[in-house]
Motif scaffolding. Structure first.
Motif, PDB file in Angstrom:
ATOM      1  N   ASP A 162      13.973  53.618  11.046  1.00 48.57           N
ATOM      2  CA  ASP A 162      14.094  52.263  10.503  1.00 48.57           C
ATOM      3  C   ASP A 162      15.228  51.438  11.095  1.00 48.57           C
ATOM      4  O   ASP A 162      15.555  50.376  10.579  1.00 48.57           O
ATOM      5  CB  ASP A 162      14.242  52.321   8.981  1.00 48.57           C
ATOM      6  N   SER A 163      15.844  51.895  12.185  1.00 50.83           N
ATOM      7  CA  SER A 163      16.985  51.175  12.744  1.00 50.83           C
ATOM      8  C   SER A 163      16.877  50.996  14.259  1.00 50.83           C
ATOM      9  O   SER A 163      16.383  51.873  14.965  1.00 50.83           O
ATOM     10  CB  SER A 163      18.296  51.918  12.447  1.00 50.83           C
ATOM     11  N   ILE A 164      17.365  49.847  14.711  1.00 48.71           N
ATOM     12  CA  ILE A 164      17.408  49.515  16.130  1.00 48.71           C
ATOM     13  C   ILE A 164      18.868  49.468  16.563  1.00 48.71           C
ATOM     14  O   ILE A 164      19.688  48.802  15.921  1.00 48.71           O
ATOM     15  CB  ILE A 164      16.764  48.145  16.395  1.00 48.71           C
ATOM     16  N   MET A 168       9.570  42.385  19.676  1.00 45.96           N
ATOM     17  CA  MET A 168      11.010  42.245  19.431  1.00 45.96           C
ATOM     18  C   MET A 168      11.820  42.534  20.689  1.00 45.96           C
ATOM     19  O   MET A 168      11.495  43.439  21.459  1.00 45.96           O
ATOM     20  CB  MET A 168      11.448  43.196  18.312  1.00 45.96           C
ATOM     21  N   MET A 204       7.103  44.916  16.096  1.00 53.45           N
ATOM     22  CA  MET A 204       8.057  45.612  16.959  1.00 53.45           C
ATOM     23  C   MET A 204       7.693  45.530  18.439  1.00 53.45           C
ATOM     24  O   MET A 204       8.564  45.647  19.296  1.00 53.45           O
ATOM     25  CB  MET A 204       8.213  47.073  16.517  1.00 53.45           C
ATOM     26  N   ARG A 239      18.885  47.276  10.819  1.00 49.93           N
ATOM     27  CA  ARG A 239      17.725  47.841  10.120  1.00 49.93           C
ATOM     28  C   ARG A 239      16.487  47.003  10.422  1.00 49.93           C
ATOM     29  O   ARG A 239      16.523  45.783  10.371  1.00 49.93           O
ATOM     30  CB  ARG A 239      17.989  47.885   8.622  1.00 49.93           C
ATOM     31  N   LYS A 240      15.380  47.667  10.743  1.00 49.50           N
ATOM     32  CA  LYS A 240      14.118  46.983  11.003  1.00 49.50           C
ATOM     33  C   LYS A 240      13.627  46.278   9.736  1.00 49.50           C
ATOM     34  O   LYS A 240      13.948  46.694   8.624  1.00 49.50           O
ATOM     35  CB  LYS A 240      13.047  47.981  11.455  1.00 49.50           C
ATOM     36  N   HIS A 241      12.834  45.247   9.934  1.00 52.32           N
ATOM     37  CA  HIS A 241      12.255  44.505   8.821  1.00 52.32           C
ATOM     38  C   HIS A 241      10.730  44.589   8.915  1.00 52.32           C
ATOM     39  O   HIS A 241      10.170  44.521  10.011  1.00 52.32           O
ATOM     40  CB  HIS A 241      12.711  43.044   8.868  1.00 52.32           C
ATOM     41  N   SER A 242      10.089  44.695   7.772  1.00 48.64           N
ATOM     42  CA  SER A 242       8.627  44.859   7.767  1.00 48.64           C
ATOM     43  C   SER A 242       7.881  43.645   8.318  1.00 48.64           C
ATOM     44  O   SER A 242       6.733  43.761   8.737  1.00 48.64           O
ATOM     45  CB  SER A 242       8.143  45.162   6.345  1.00 48.64           C
ATOM     46  N   TRP A 260       8.609  42.108  11.072  1.00 51.26           N
ATOM     47  CA  TRP A 260       8.716  42.072  12.529  1.00 51.26           C
ATOM     48  C   TRP A 260       7.582  42.833  13.191  1.00 51.26           C
ATOM     49  O   TRP A 260       7.243  43.944  12.784  1.00 51.26           O
ATOM     50  CB  TRP A 260      10.027  42.677  12.994  1.00 51.26           C
ATOM     51  N   LEU A 279      15.105  52.404  19.434  1.00 51.47           N
ATOM     52  CA  LEU A 279      14.990  52.810  18.045  1.00 51.47           C
ATOM     53  C   LEU A 279      15.954  53.968  17.836  1.00 51.47           C
ATOM     54  O   LEU A 279      15.851  54.997  18.491  1.00 51.47           O
ATOM     55  CB  LEU A 279      13.559  53.242  17.721  1.00 51.47           C
ATOM     56  N   GLU A 319      11.910  37.539  18.093  1.00 51.25           N
ATOM     57  CA  GLU A 319      10.505  37.920  18.227  1.00 51.25           C
ATOM     58  C   GLU A 319       9.873  36.988  19.263  1.00 51.25           C
ATOM     59  O   GLU A 319       9.868  35.768  19.092  1.00 51.25           O
ATOM     60  CB  GLU A 319       9.796  37.833  16.880  1.00 51.25           C
TER      61      GLU A 319
END
Length: 196
Positions: A95-97, A179, A176, A169-172, A174, A91, A122
């Motif tokens: 909000d980003s990976i 992932m 985590m 950017r992460k997505h709601s 997912w 992370l 996922e």
């Protein structure tokens, strides 16, 4: 075909698997709707868009394959490669990976360029699909280097490493904890997998 395929996949824990969900024939599939362009682009890359399930192993479409054949992967096992891949994911912000793909030259081969495709997938999603399946494995969520991947210059000196970085950017949608990042290094012309 899927139950037999997944039973056989479980018997081969070293096989790297990615499930891609094209918009045809199921344009209302929730996995395709999450990212239709990148799912369709990956099936178009192999010329297998439309109709599922279809199987690609090491970059080769296996038309008519018996998905539950215990020898499905036999021709690909025990092979060596000229390059290794190490993936680091973290992370970067709330909000980003960030995903870093390190490619290291392991022998004296003369290969200098390839195609790098990377994804966030996922591992397991619980969802009661119209086809009766309730558990979905290794679902493509987001491409790392664009939906088509990118051409890369490979290291040319033994033990040399080249790094490629993506920030996503992460997505709601997912989960985590499920992932993970995957990278596939392929021959640009034949699409055959060099390393994954």
């Amino acid at each position: 075909k899927n139950p037999g395929f997944y039973a056989e996949l479980e018997n081969h824990p070293n096989v790297i698997h990615l499930a891609v969900h094209p918009s045809a024939p199921y344009d209302d599939c929730i996995f395709n709707e999450h990212n239709p362009t990148e799912n369709d682009d990956r099936t178009n890359y192999y010329g297998i868009y439309g109709g599922t399930p279809k199987l690609v192993i090491q970059g080769e479409f296996k038309d008519g394959a018996n998905f539950s054949n215990p020898n499905l992967y036999a021709a690909y096992e025990g092979k060596t490669t000229s390059f290794s891949i190490l993936i680091t994911q973290q992370l970067k912000t709330v909000d980003s990976i960030e995903v870093i793909v390190d490619i290291t030259k392991e022998d004296t081969s003369t290969l200098t360029s390839a195609h790098l495709y990377g994804v966030l997938a996922e591992a397991e999603i619980g969802y009661d699909a119209p086809n009766g399946e309730s558990t979905h494995h290794d679902v493509l969520r987001k491409s790392l280097f664009g939906s088509a991947g990118e051409s890369v210059t490979l290291p040319t000196v033994l033990n040399e490493t080249k790094s490629y970085t993506a920030l996503v950017r992460k997505h709601s949608d997912w989960n985590m904890t499920e992932m993970y990042a995957m990278a596939i290094l392929q021959d640009g012309a034949s699409q055959k997998v060099i390393q994954a």
